[in-house]
Design an enzyme around this catalytic site. Sequence first.
Site, short mmCIF file in Angstrom:
data_model
loop_
_atom_site.label_atom_id
_atom_site.label_comp_id
_atom_site.label_asym_id
_atom_site.label_seq_id
_atom_site.Cartn_x
_atom_site.Cartn_y
_atom_site.Cartn_z
N LYS A 35 0.71 -1.16 0.06
CA LYS A 35 -0.04 0.01 0.21
C LYS A 35 0.75 1.27 0.12
O LYS A 35 2.20 1.17 0.38
CB LYS A 35 -0.93 0.04 1.29
CG LYS A 35 -0.01 -0.07 2.45
CD LYS A 35 -1.10 -0.36 3.70
CE LYS A 35 -0.33 -0.01 5.02
NZ LYS A 35 -1.18 -0.95 5.98
N TYR A 253 16.24 29.72 7.71
CA TYR A 253 15.27 30.53 8.06
C TYR A 253 15.12 30.61 9.74
O TYR A 253 15.36 29.51 10.39
CB TYR A 253 13.98 30.01 7.85
CG TYR A 253 13.67 30.11 6.34
CD1 TYR A 253 13.31 31.39 5.70
CD2 TYR A 253 13.51 29.07 5.35
CE1 TYR A 253 13.10 31.57 4.48
CE2 TYR A 253 13.14 29.33 4.25
CZ TYR A 253 13.15 30.23 3.52
OH TYR A 253 12.78 30.61 2.31
C1 LIG Z 1 -0.43 -2.08 6.73
C2 LIG Z 1 -0.66 -3.38 7.19
C3 LIG Z 1 -0.10 -4.27 7.43
C4 LIG Z 1 1.43 -4.45 7.30
O1 LIG Z 1 1.81 -3.78 8.58
P1 LIG Z 1 3.41 -3.47 8.85
O2 LIG Z 1 3.55 -3.09 10.28
O3 LIG Z 1 4.15 -2.62 8.10
O4 LIG Z 1 4.20 -4.78 8.74
C5 LIG Z 1 -0.66 -5.64 7.79
N1 LIG Z 1 -2.07 -5.57 7.73
C6 LIG Z 1 -2.89 -4.61 7.64
C7 LIG Z 1 -4.19 -4.72 7.73
C8 LIG Z 1 -2.14 -3.33 7.42
O5 LIG Z 1 -3.03 -2.20 7.33
#
Ligand SMILES: *Cc1c(COP(=O)(O)O)cnc(C)c1O
Length: 359
Positions: A35, A253
């Site tokens: 994702k 800045y």
């Molecule tokens: C993002 C996510 C993961 C992966 O989590 P990590 O901590 O990056 O390993 C797994 N399951 C769900 C439902 C997620 O949203």
Amino acid sequence: MSRVARAVIDHAALRHNLAVAREAVAPARVIAVLKANGYGHGLLGVADALREAEAFAVSCLEEALPLREAGFQQRLVLLEGPFTAAELPVFARRQLDAVVHTDWQVAAFEGARLPAPVDVWLKVDTGMGRLGFPPERAAGMAARLAAAPAVGTLRFMTHLACADDREDDTTHRQLELFDEALRGLEGERSIANSAGTLGWHGSHAQWVRPGIMLYGCQPFVDGLPAPALRPTMRLEARLIAVNHHRRGDRIGYGGTFVCPEDMPVGVASIGYGDGYPRHAPNGTPVQIRGRRAGVAGRVSMDMTCIDLRAVPEAEVGDTVVLWGEDPGVEEVAELCGTIGYELYCQVTPRVQRWHQRGG
Ligand SMILES: *Cc1c(COP(=O)(O)O)cnc(C)c1O
């Protein structure tokens, strides 16, 4: 010389980290989580590097369809399921797995006539307090979904809230609740994120869902030993100026860095407009010519000033590594009051992703 702000993505490191996950969980299968543009690394490049994973997970159709269009045929799990009933035919046509976590989604599947059934993961909230049915409603929802012609294979999912701390018993409670909620129900299960994958054997079930570990970050807060992961992104810029300042000169800045002596100060071609965090404090490490130098003054949109006292021979054109092997993204994140996940996701589109496929 053109402006350089690029993220070098190491495919061999991605593959190594996937192998670590596999080894930790075999014979369970891996759903590689891609994702948010492959945690900022670039969706299609990461998918290519991780094509050995049995499945991928993304958050929405906008992330799933490019994978199908690029020819990836893995199981593709949409972690929040459909956002509207109108998406269901797309799930069916593109053979996407839907997480189902709320009432309207169940009703939508019951009412849908689809060109092909859609595989569903029923999400149970065992303690994350985010998505999912409460445990006592899981069996009822499973029965309704199993009876719906639009639903293909039914599987089960939950998400761990505190697995990053191997001494916290929330995880034990979540595992027990999941087990009880699904007692007597047939179907594969998935529980573990990265922390579960590496730290909680009892969470492996049939499918694990590692994300951040694939991108080289340790998923634990506890500092206990963990398998070696390799960094997957090196964020680079270039020195576009090296200036010689006098003791007492103020840099950037707000003048928040005051030169304590006569000293060289470099200007790196990267800033918060590229996703380098504006909150990086004075002294946040960067690497130039194999040595550490530190941020001097406030990060600006396109540029960041660097205290070059530790690398006085640095010249215009030198590469500046903001994170990668050293410093690691987690070290930078900690100094900025955040986590590696967020720094990765914040790298903006104007930073070129440079995929190193070989090696
Ligand atoms: C993002 C996510 C993961 C992966 O989590 P990590 O901590 O990056 O390993 C797994 N399951 C769900 C439902 C997620 O949203």
